[in-house]
Scaffold this active site. Sequence first.
Site, PDB file in Angstrom:
ATOM      1  N   GLN A  58      -8.019 -10.408   5.001  1.00  0.00           N
ATOM      2  CA  GLN A  58      -9.061 -10.966   4.156  1.00  0.00           C
ATOM      3  C   GLN A  58      -8.951 -12.468   4.341  1.00  0.00           C
ATOM      4  O   GLN A  58      -7.847 -12.972   4.525  1.00  0.00           O
ATOM      5  CB  GLN A  58      -8.821 -10.592   2.690  1.00  0.00           C
ATOM      6  CG  GLN A  58     -10.019 -10.737   1.796  1.00  0.00           C
ATOM      7  CD  GLN A  58     -10.791  -9.426   1.616  1.00  0.00           C
ATOM      8  OE1 GLN A  58     -10.290  -8.494   1.044  1.00  0.00           O
ATOM      9  NE2 GLN A  58     -12.009  -9.370   2.113  1.00  0.00           N
ATOM     10  N   THR A 110      -3.856  -8.350  -0.986  1.00  0.00           N
ATOM     11  CA  THR A 110      -3.304  -7.076  -0.517  1.00  0.00           C
ATOM     12  C   THR A 110      -4.464  -6.215  -0.029  1.00  0.00           C
ATOM     13  O   THR A 110      -4.727  -5.132  -0.547  1.00  0.00           O
ATOM     14  CB  THR A 110      -2.474  -6.411  -1.629  1.00  0.00           C
ATOM     15  OG1 THR A 110      -1.489  -7.352  -2.061  1.00  0.00           O
ATOM     16  CG2 THR A 110      -1.744  -5.178  -1.123  1.00  0.00           C
ATOM     17  N   HIS A 111      -5.197  -6.753   0.924  1.00  0.00           N
ATOM     18  CA  HIS A 111      -6.319  -6.033   1.521  1.00  0.00           C
ATOM     19  C   HIS A 111      -6.125  -6.008   3.033  1.00  0.00           C
ATOM     20  O   HIS A 111      -6.868  -6.616   3.776  1.00  0.00           O
ATOM     21  CB  HIS A 111      -7.649  -6.726   1.182  1.00  0.00           C
ATOM     22  CG  HIS A 111      -7.933  -6.814  -0.287  1.00  0.00           C
ATOM     23  ND1 HIS A 111      -8.841  -7.690  -0.829  1.00  0.00           N
ATOM     24  CD2 HIS A 111      -7.425  -6.119  -1.344  1.00  0.00           C
ATOM     25  CE1 HIS A 111      -8.876  -7.541  -2.144  1.00  0.00           C
ATOM     26  NE2 HIS A 111      -8.030  -6.600  -2.484  1.00  0.00           N
ATOM     27  N   ASN A 112      -5.084  -5.320   3.458  1.00  0.00           N
ATOM     28  CA  ASN A 112      -4.833  -5.168   4.887  1.00  0.00           C
ATOM     29  C   ASN A 112      -5.621  -3.957   5.368  1.00  0.00           C
ATOM     30  O   ASN A 112      -5.697  -2.949   4.675  1.00  0.00           O
ATOM     31  CB  ASN A 112      -3.348  -4.930   5.143  1.00  0.00           C
ATOM     32  CG  ASN A 112      -2.462  -5.854   4.315  1.00  0.00           C
ATOM     33  OD1 ASN A 112      -2.295  -5.638   3.126  1.00  0.00           O
ATOM     34  ND2 ASN A 112      -1.932  -6.865   4.930  1.00  0.00           N
TER      35      ASN A 112
END
Lengths: 573, 258
Positions: free
Chosen positions: A334, A502-504
Amino acid sequence: MATKMPKVPVVIVGMGWLGGIIAAELSKQGVKVVGLERGKPRATEDYYMVHDELRYAMRYDLMQDLSKETITFRNTSKMTALPMRSYGSFLLGEGLGGSGIHWNGQTFRFLPYDFEIHSKTVERYGKKKIPDGMLLQDWGITYDELEPYFYKFEEVAGISGEQEQTPMVGKRSKPFPTKPMLKTPILKMFEDATKKLGYHPYMMPSANLSEQYTNPDGITRAACQYCGYCERFGCEYGAKADPVVTVLPVANKTGNFELRPYSNVVEVLHDGKKASGVVYVNTVTGERYEQPADVVILASYVFNNVRLLLTSKLGKPYDPKTGKGVVGKNYCYQTNGGSATGFFDDKEFNLYAGAGSLGMEIPDFNGDNFDHTNLNFLHGAGIRISQTGQRPIATNPVPKGTPTWGAEFKKQSLKYANNTLTVSPQGSSLPWQHHYLDLDPTFKDAYGLPLMRITFDFEDQDREMIKFMASKTEEIMKEMNPTSIGVSNKLGPYNIVPYQSTHNTGGAIMGADPSTSVVNSYLQMWDAENVFVVGASAFPHNSGYNPTGTVGALAYRAVDGIAKYLKSGGMVV
Amino acid sequence: MAEQHNHQPPDRSRRQFLKYSGAAISGAVIGGVIGGAIAGGFKKKAPAPAPTPTTPGGQAAAVADYNQATMYFTQSQLQITQAAVERIFPKDDLGPGAAELGVAYYIDHQLASPWGINGREYRTGPYVKGEATQGDYQSIHRTEVFNLGLIAIQDASMKKYNNKFPDLADDQKDAILTLLEKGDIEVINGITGTSFFNLLRTLTLEGVYADPLYGGNKNMQGWKMRKYPGNQMSYTNIMEKAEFVTMEPMSLRDHIAH
């Protein structure tokens, strides 16, 4: 040697949102399901002491224990990857409910543009608009095909939102199940400012229940209390939708679901064409078990889905040099930065109060909602203000030029504790040939398996986007009329130290073509028809939105695929 | 095989919590602490004022705080730490500084916890220095970083002023801390003064603002200075209010059943 367990129709690896959704739906259909979770079981009463910023936000109580397992990282393939020894850039979940426990609850749908990003970009701007090395590809499914699954997730979770929606976001077949969250004075300021500028603000779709709600499974949950402890925390009210208070009780009730916590899966067993089950380690006793199954579902976080495929030698590993192979391809993240902070000297806001998904956003600069013809980047960002509850250790904003410690810092940080507002973009992340996941050659986890290695950096595409977005956030903040403004419009190299998102995503991506994707639009693996790889690992790129809504929709889509497969076998598309 | 435990019946602590919050739970509601009772008007039946953890009558300051002893530090380490954190967050007319808030004890207690020995972090070698974008690589524990960092502060004070750090004048202490912050004082090969200073600064803010249960933020005075209400059950009723609402803060102690 592993102890062989009796064969089951379905085994799921990882019991977060996706494992929970699949377990609930299949067990309702009468299918016997075993769910393997490497961490501990959880219940709402675990969170009665949850308003503890130090324990949960600073010491990561709910996160994966990095002493057992982490990832390694490098910016480019010329560097040696090193382990992420302590938390920073993103926070990995562990235990029942996974990351679904400690999320904020911001539940957007990706745009119609996202699912056909390659076709639509070429259609509007021509092929040359896509730079060399950018691996844009369509998802093998359209927004309209996915729409019913979006709604299914929203209905189960009780997502709140406005009934009237701008046509800039995907059309809804049905209204949100619950009313929008409360519109606070801060949100109104943002709404007024963005409307004046001709933009289209709307209330963030929220999984923090805006009102008491009973979902179609008969699960009733209480309304959010705006206590200000969502992200990094569990919800002691059960108001924030998470797997433990929504889908897992449904699975339990059927009698067809067996949860095995403390079970860390280390291998998918297969013959190159089909999987026969998984091997897991009981993390308490160290004993190994083999769980044979007709269908194997990988439903853990991005990194472990991809790592398990690679360590099990299932699927074709991606080679960044040739561009061939697929497992590990299109790792995206992100792109955050470009926020504008306003200091309001003569005002005070109740910033200590809030909810993880209390906020407003404009979609005007997300996706392809604006003309990119004269811009040096593709896609965009959602620009938003949120009121998630400012906690005192993490939030000590001071105007530029203020010392970082001492009497003046103390004075200024106290002065601005309750009157600083920030407008931020949440930017998309597009795939590049040289951004990928593979196995680290040096570092191993507690079970002797190689760690996942991330090779990733920000590109000019991202820097251009952030510069553009910063001009918009500054414009909005000016309209909100603060005493002074601080804007950051520079994006450095990707750094794993500061927390970002935490947007992998990516690594086991979906598509219509087996040569460029790992799974089909039901998340069924092209190279092993009885393996489904579910999660944000399936995203071919990441949008300017939080991913959970789209991940949830894909999980419900996968349920249909798995059910079809159980009935008739073969590839279901 | 371990059994699932995600659906336990209400246990003792849950009942105590409900009793304490003065709320009744609706059987139909899943998961929620006080479930339907909240929707039914939790605020009207707000919990009784929290019993304060201190002696009634505001005599808390006069009573010995048995929490204030060291688990890790020597007395000398405690004094250097106390002197340093007080300069980072000093006492002034806005309220107490880090020393009075118990920050040095907070740091001591943290160092004695698993965090002090990097308990939940990846500790497998090789420890290789990489790029700044790749984060920490030291093989030594935080406790050791602290030992060495405090020695570095003391040595620099002796060298520059021929006096121990805690005995320096405020401007002299600030000068030493500034050298540390700039990296002009090295802690040990591979650990700059800057990284130790940043650790010290972070711990100072934690000690000022963490729940008092950890030994700092004494009597919630850190929170009071910035009008942070600590641990409240619900803000629903104030969300739409235009004016700022100041509340008497509550701590986690207030959620322990009595």
